[in-house]
Design a protein around this motif. Structure first.
Motif, short mmCIF file in Angstrom:
data_model
loop_
_atom_site.label_atom_id
_atom_site.label_comp_id
_atom_site.label_asym_id
_atom_site.label_seq_id
_atom_site.Cartn_x
_atom_site.Cartn_y
_atom_site.Cartn_z
N MET A 1 0.82 -1.15 0.00
CA MET A 1 0.00 0.00 0.00
C MET A 1 0.89 1.24 0.00
N LYS A 2 0.45 2.14 -0.78
CA LYS A 2 1.21 3.36 -0.95
C LYS A 2 0.72 4.40 0.08
N VAL A 3 1.69 4.94 0.87
CA VAL A 3 1.34 5.92 1.89
C VAL A 3 1.63 7.31 1.33
N LYS A 4 0.61 8.13 1.45
CA LYS A 4 0.79 9.51 0.98
C LYS A 4 1.46 10.31 2.08
N LYS A 5 2.39 11.08 1.69
CA LYS A 5 3.03 11.99 2.62
C LYS A 5 2.17 13.23 2.77
N ILE A 6 1.86 13.51 4.02
CA ILE A 6 1.05 14.71 4.27
C ILE A 6 2.01 15.88 4.46
N LYS A 7 1.77 16.87 3.69
CA LYS A 7 2.60 18.06 3.82
C LYS A 7 2.28 18.74 5.15
N GLY A 8 3.34 19.06 5.91
CA GLY A 8 3.15 19.73 7.19
C GLY A 8 2.73 21.18 6.99
N THR A 9 1.87 21.60 7.86
CA THR A 9 1.46 23.00 7.77
C THR A 9 2.52 23.85 8.45
N GLN A 10 2.76 24.94 7.88
CA GLN A 10 3.76 25.85 8.45
C GLN A 10 3.07 26.80 9.41
N ALA A 11 3.53 26.79 10.63
CA ALA A 11 2.95 27.67 11.64
C ALA A 11 3.64 29.03 11.58
N THR A 12 2.86 30.09 11.59
CA THR A 12 3.41 31.44 11.61
C THR A 12 2.86 32.17 12.84
N VAL A 13 3.68 32.98 13.41
CA VAL A 13 3.27 33.76 14.57
C VAL A 13 2.96 35.16 14.09
N ASP A 14 1.74 35.57 14.36
CA ASP A 14 1.33 36.92 13.96
C ASP A 14 1.76 37.89 15.05
N MET A 15 2.66 38.82 14.72
CA MET A 15 3.24 39.75 15.69
C MET A 15 2.42 41.03 15.86
N ILE A 16 1.47 41.27 15.01
CA ILE A 16 0.72 42.52 15.06
C ILE A 16 -0.06 42.69 16.36
N PRO A 17 -0.78 41.69 16.88
CA PRO A 17 -1.47 41.89 18.16
C PRO A 17 -0.50 42.18 19.32
N MET A 18 0.65 41.54 19.31
CA MET A 18 1.62 41.80 20.38
C MET A 18 2.14 43.24 20.28
N LEU A 19 2.40 43.71 19.09
CA LEU A 19 2.86 45.09 18.91
C LEU A 19 1.79 46.09 19.35
N ASP A 20 0.52 45.77 19.09
CA ASP A 20 -0.57 46.63 19.54
C ASP A 20 -0.58 46.75 21.06
N ILE A 21 -0.43 45.62 21.75
CA ILE A 21 -0.45 45.63 23.21
C ILE A 21 0.74 46.40 23.76
N VAL A 22 1.93 46.19 23.20
CA VAL A 22 3.12 46.91 23.66
C VAL A 22 2.95 48.41 23.45
N PHE A 23 2.41 48.80 22.31
CA PHE A 23 2.18 50.21 22.04
C PHE A 23 1.20 50.81 23.04
N GLN A 24 0.12 50.08 23.37
CA GLN A 24 -0.85 50.57 24.34
C GLN A 24 -0.22 50.69 25.74
N LEU A 25 0.64 49.75 26.10
CA LEU A 25 1.32 49.84 27.40
C LEU A 25 2.24 51.06 27.46
N VAL A 26 2.96 51.31 26.40
CA VAL A 26 3.85 52.49 26.36
C VAL A 26 3.03 53.76 26.49
N LEU A 27 1.91 53.84 25.77
CA LEU A 27 1.05 55.02 25.88
C LEU A 27 0.48 55.17 27.28
N PHE A 28 0.07 54.07 27.90
CA PHE A 28 -0.47 54.12 29.26
C PHE A 28 0.56 54.68 30.22
#
Length: 135
Positions: A1-28
């Protein structure tokens, strides 16, 4: 039986929410910080281990090592200090209760400080704070 290789999903970290929080802390922190506006008169204040904080409202009299006397931000003589204190409008407070802060260099003579206290008492001011630094 032939096994198909499942392509791994590439995980990415979205930095925009973290930058928003840091910016709000600096303003505070910028908005919530209070800055004391002090005159640009250079004096070496005496040290005290028992001093307590006081408000910076009211009149500030500064005496430099050279003997120069400042009434708030204006350099004055002893005679002019007497006139300025007599003409100063304290608003709805009594002169006896109006805060006066005396900043004197460590090398200013006792006679100079006593002269300033005499001028203050003559004009009705008795709530005088001596400004010091912590030991």
């Amino acid at each position: 039986m032939k096994v198909k290789k499942i392509k791994g999903t590439q995980a990415t970290v979205d930095m925009i929410p973290m930058l928003d929080i840091v910016f709000q802390l600096v303003l505070f922190f910028l908005v919530s910080t209070t800055f004391a506006v002090l005159p640009a008169i250079s004096v070496s204040l005496p040290e005290s281990s028992t001093s307590k904080g006081a408000s910076v409202e009211g009149i500030t009299i500064t005496v430099e090592e050279s003997g120069a006397v400042w009434f708030n931000d204006a350099q004055v003589t002893f005679e002019a200090l007497d006139r300025e204190l007599a003409a100063f409008d304290v608003g709805d407070k009594a002169k006896e209760e109006y805060p006066v802060t005396l900043e004197a260099d460590t090398l200013v003579t006792n006679g100079t400080i006593v002269s300033i206290f005499d001028i203050l008492r003559k004009n009705g001011y008795s709530a005088v704070n001596l400004r010091t630094t912590d030991k």
